[in-house]
Scaffold this motif. Structure first.
Motif, PDB file in Angstrom:
ATOM      1  N   PRO A 121       0.809  -1.222   0.000  1.00 21.27           N
ATOM      2  CA  PRO A 121       0.000   0.000   0.000  1.00 21.27           C
ATOM      3  C   PRO A 121       0.846   1.277   0.000  1.00 21.27           C
ATOM      4  CG  PRO A 121      -0.059  -1.101   2.145  1.00 21.27           C
ATOM      5  CD  PRO A 121       0.746  -1.968   1.246  1.00 21.27           C
ATOM      6  N   TRP A 122       2.138   1.149   0.244  1.00 25.10           N
ATOM      7  CA  TRP A 122       2.993   2.331   0.359  1.00 25.10           C
ATOM      8  C   TRP A 122       3.010   3.111  -0.964  1.00 25.10           C
ATOM      9  CZ3 TRP A 122       8.369   3.474  -1.169  1.00 25.10           C
ATOM     10  CH2 TRP A 122       8.846   4.629  -0.551  1.00 25.10           C
ATOM     11  N   LYS A 123       2.687   4.377  -0.879  1.00 25.63           N
ATOM     12  CA  LYS A 123       2.556   5.254  -2.054  1.00 25.63           C
ATOM     13  C   LYS A 123       1.631   4.618  -3.103  1.00 25.63           C
ATOM     14  CE  LYS A 123       6.621   8.047  -1.446  1.00 25.63           C
ATOM     15  NZ  LYS A 123       7.817   8.675  -1.970  1.00 25.63           N
ATOM     16  N   ASN A 124       0.607   3.945  -2.611  1.00 27.35           N
ATOM     17  CA  ASN A 124      -0.361   3.266  -3.485  1.00 27.35           C
ATOM     18  C   ASN A 124       0.298   2.346  -4.509  1.00 27.35           C
ATOM     19  OD1 ASN A 124      -2.641   4.427  -2.344  1.00 27.35           O
ATOM     20  ND2 ASN A 124      -2.229   6.345  -3.464  1.00 27.35           N
ATOM     21  N   GLY A 125       1.345   1.690  -4.071  1.00 28.18           N
ATOM     22  CA  GLY A 125       2.019   0.741  -4.964  1.00 28.18           C
ATOM     23  C   GLY A 125       2.895   1.418  -6.003  1.00 28.18           C
ATOM     24  N   LYS A 126       3.091   2.729  -5.860  1.00 31.14           N
ATOM     25  CA  LYS A 126       3.901   3.447  -6.865  1.00 31.14           C
ATOM     26  C   LYS A 126       5.310   3.740  -6.331  1.00 31.14           C
ATOM     27  CE  LYS A 126       0.690   4.469 -10.125  1.00 31.14           C
ATOM     28  NZ  LYS A 126      -0.247   3.467  -9.643  1.00 31.14           N
ATOM     29  N   GLY A 127       5.593   3.256  -5.137  1.00 28.68           N
ATOM     30  CA  GLY A 127       6.883   3.595  -4.516  1.00 28.68           C
ATOM     31  C   GLY A 127       8.041   2.766  -5.064  1.00 28.68           C
ATOM     32  N   ASN A 128       9.258   3.283  -4.826  1.00 31.61           N
ATOM     33  CA  ASN A 128      10.468   2.572  -5.236  1.00 31.61           C
ATOM     34  C   ASN A 128      11.571   2.964  -4.250  1.00 31.61           C
ATOM     35  OD1 ASN A 128      12.829   1.675  -6.389  1.00 31.61           O
ATOM     36  ND2 ASN A 128      12.279   2.291  -8.474  1.00 31.61           N
ATOM     37  N   LEU A 129      11.842   2.060  -3.314  1.00 29.72           N
ATOM     38  CA  LEU A 129      12.815   2.402  -2.268  1.00 29.72           C
ATOM     39  C   LEU A 129      14.234   2.503  -2.810  1.00 29.72           C
ATOM     40  CD1 LEU A 129      12.227   0.654   1.140  1.00 29.72           C
ATOM     41  CD2 LEU A 129      11.660   2.937   0.428  1.00 29.72           C
TER      42      LEU A 129
END
Ligand code: FUL
Length: 646
Positions: A121-129
């Motif tokens: 759910p982090w950044k609605n699945g748009k995240g990239n650590l």
């Protein structure tokens, strides 16, 4: 015309006979294995951090099993800059991000496996650590590297040839999209059991060939030619053989790595006896990295908030890693919020401040330096001015047939110092066998310290401050000496940034330990408050404790032996309780992950508080002794058992 020619000639001869050109042709020949350009850059980096942050953090574990729901991963306050800038304040020059740990969860939106950050759910699945850390590193002027675990406890294909292609494709993605990497970190842990797409089984791989490392690393070389490859055995940087971050006193950057059973060495498949010490005159130049976490574990655990390493501990580790010619790779563990805990932040800042304080000024610059021999008498090229110019590659050298020489430092007034630093010009190899440090006291020379394995950096930390007006360094080598730096520093009294938290453990005064066929004092070793005594048995796989009265608790601790022997440490456990010492019920079970490499205190937190008089710690699997297969192993070793009152 004539004039021009003459001018040209004189310019030419000036170039030819200038000292620099002379130095080139007259330099000592390299000795033994020498570092590559890539390794030289790595040596110069000296300190970097390793960041572990995956769903495993949210599960409060050290090794995720591979079954964590992606929905778990939602760090509400994540801030890569807070983490990276804290690392920078500690004096670290790079960060390596664990892009995928053994749990298999990819922290970038990979095309290679569904189990990745886009499912969270982090950044609605748009995240990239990976991107976030790369950018934060860039912003802070830090180098960036990646760790991508070969062992993957989630991937259904793990153990088959198809997985190798997936792993190599993951590396390709990481190598192609995140700028220049200074390191590619490949660990050797391959525990066996895992989720594997719901199969929940044990999968063993043949570490001598499964990962096809030679071809896998060829991808690294092609796509990231400047990245140093770390693994147990190099090829660029080797493991030091422990997760305490330190090497033995003598630790050569050269080593001859040997495999097992006549096969070539591979990560997790090698003779690891020399990883710490290296080999004098070894065939390869593969310096060590000391990896250690700022906290006991690599992942964040709130119950370890009181166990953040102190500045004094970090400085001691620094002296035994960077100061032994290796690098310090310090583990950082963001909390579930996605930030470093304030205690970690303040400790890093205090450590960085201390390093600056100690190494800011080289006292040796104040001394008049004389030497017993200068190569070809060329003071410009090989003279003593090079010894304090802070350049790693300018150096004082002796004639080819002078293998023992002295450097003397004469001060106008007595100097106070507690650290001596020596560096060789490693472009010419690790030449020096040993050095002795003397001070002139009561009208005679007295030996203060000795050191071997000088190499890229050797910090000799004295137990107390010394005062001397004359210092002599005796150097012994099998070839001409090429020493690049001498440093003298004074360490201030280290004020510890906070002390370790109290453990809240029950006193063990009336406890009785029993284990089938084990008798006597040795049993008590498991509950005598002494970390250095060990209870050891081969006749039973459990130990019972009778507290003599019911105790109320919700956590139990197991400390494996601290004597350097990891065989017998519990890898899988079951914890049972009993009212009467006869009828037992299981109250917890699980694994103590990474205990072999990092044998620290393990805490078992129970789902709820219990009241019980008898406790059984049962080992379902322990680390096998050398040469013993897992199945034959029946060794159990316990340094201490703790029961926590809070
Ligand atoms: C080890 C791993 O098993 C640990 O979990 C951690 O990642 C450490 C740095 O390397 O091999």
């Amino acid at each position: 015309m004539r004039l021009l020619t003459r001018q040209k000639l004189s310019i030419l001869s000036a170039i030819l006979f200038s000292t620099a050109a002379y130095a080139q042709t007259d330099a000592p020949k390299p000795y033994g294995a020498i570092p590559t350009e890539r390794q030289l850059k790595w040596h110069e980096t000296e300190m970097y951090c390793l960041i572990h942050f995956t769903p495993t953090t949210f599960q409060n574990k050290e090794w995720g099993y591979g079954d964590a729901a992606p929905s778990l991963f939602n760090p509400t306050k994540f801030n890569a800059l807070q983490i990276v800038s804290a690392a920078r304040s500690g004096g670290f020059k790079g960060v390596i991000f664990v892009t995928k740990h053994h749990d298999g969860f990819a922290l970038w939106p990979t095309q290679t496996a569904a189990y990745n950050i886009s499912e969270s759910p982090w950044k609605n699945g748009k995240g990239n650590l990976v991107r976030e850390f790369q950018q934060a590193a860039k912003q802070e002027g830090m180098k960036f590297g990646i760790y991508c675990s070969p062992w993957d406890r989630n991937n259904p294909e793990y153990g088959t040839p198809a997985y190798l292609t997936i792993y190599q494709n993951q590396l390709k993605e990481l190598y192609s999209n995140y700028g220049e990497l200074f390191m590619s970190w490949h660990d050797g842990a391959n525990g066996g059991d895992g989720y594997y797409g719901g199969k929940n089984e044990k999968r063993k791989v043949d570490q001598s060939c499964y990962y096809d490392w030679m071809n896998t690393w060829a991808i690294t070389r092609k796509l990231q030619p400047n990245a140093s490859i770390f693994s147990d055995i190099g090829p660029d940087v080797r493991w030091v053989g422990n997760e305490k971050g330190i090497s033995p006193e003598t630790s050569w950057s050269t080593i001859t790595i040997k495999g097992n059973d006549g096969k070539p060495a591979m990560p997790g498949f090698m003779d690891d006896a020399n990883l710490g010490s290296g080999t004098r005159g070894g065939k390869q130049w593969i310096p060590f990295e000391g990896d250690v976490s700022l906290r006991p574990g690599w992942f964040y655990h709130a119950d370890q908030d009181g166990q953040v390493k102190t500045v004094a501990e970090l400085f001691s580790i620094y002296c035994k890693s960077v100061g032994h010619g290796g690098a310090l790779d310090l583990g950082l563990s963001p909390t579930t919020e996605g930030l470093l805990h304030p205690k970690d932040v303040s400790t890093l800042a205090a450590f960085g401040k201390l390093l600056k304080q100690v190494f800011n000024y080289n006292l040796a610059k104040e001394a008049e330096i004389s030497v017993s021999n200068v190569r070809n008498n060329q003071k410009q090229s090989f003279g003593t001015a090079n010894l304090t110019d802070a350049s790693r590659y300018s150096y004082w050298a002796t004639d080819d047939d002078v293998h023992q020489a002295n450097v003397q430092l004469d001060f106008k007034k007595p100097a106070n110092f507690s650290i001596i630093q020596l560096r060789e010009n490693i472009k010419l190899g690790q030449r020096i066998d040993s050095a002795g440090i003397d001070i002139f006291k009561n009208n005679q020379w007295q030996e203060l310290a000795k050191a071997t394995s000088i190499g890229s950096n050797r910090i000799i930390r004295l137990s107390q401050t010394q005062t001397a007006q004359k210092i002599r360094i005796r150097i012994y080598a099998p070839v001409a000496i090429a020493l690049s730096e001498i440093g003298l520093y004074l360490e201030p009294e280290i004020k510890s940034a906070g002390t370790k938290g109290t453990a809240n453990t029950y006193p063990k005064t009336n406890w009785k330990a029993t284990s089938p066929a084990a008798t006597g004092l040795a049993l008590k070793n498991a509950a005598d408050n002494n970390e250095s005594t060990v209870f050891e048995t081969r006749t039973s796989n459990y130990i019972d404790l009778d507290f003599s009265r019911p105790l109320v608790f919700s956590a139990v601790g197991y400390l494996p032996a601290q004597d350097g022997i990891t065989a017998g440490a519990i890898e899988k456990y079951e914890l049972l309780s009993s009212e009467d010492g006869k009828n037992w019920k299981t109250i917890a079970s699980g694994e103590f992950s990474n205990i072999k490499a990092n044998p620290i205190l393990q805490r078992i937190s129970l789902a709820k508080k219990i009241t019980t008089r008898y406790l059984r710690l049962l080992a379902k699997q322990t680390v096998p002794a050398a040469g013993e297969k897992g199945s034959e192993n029946n060794l159990l070793r316990i340094a201490e058992i703790e029961v926590y009152s809070k």
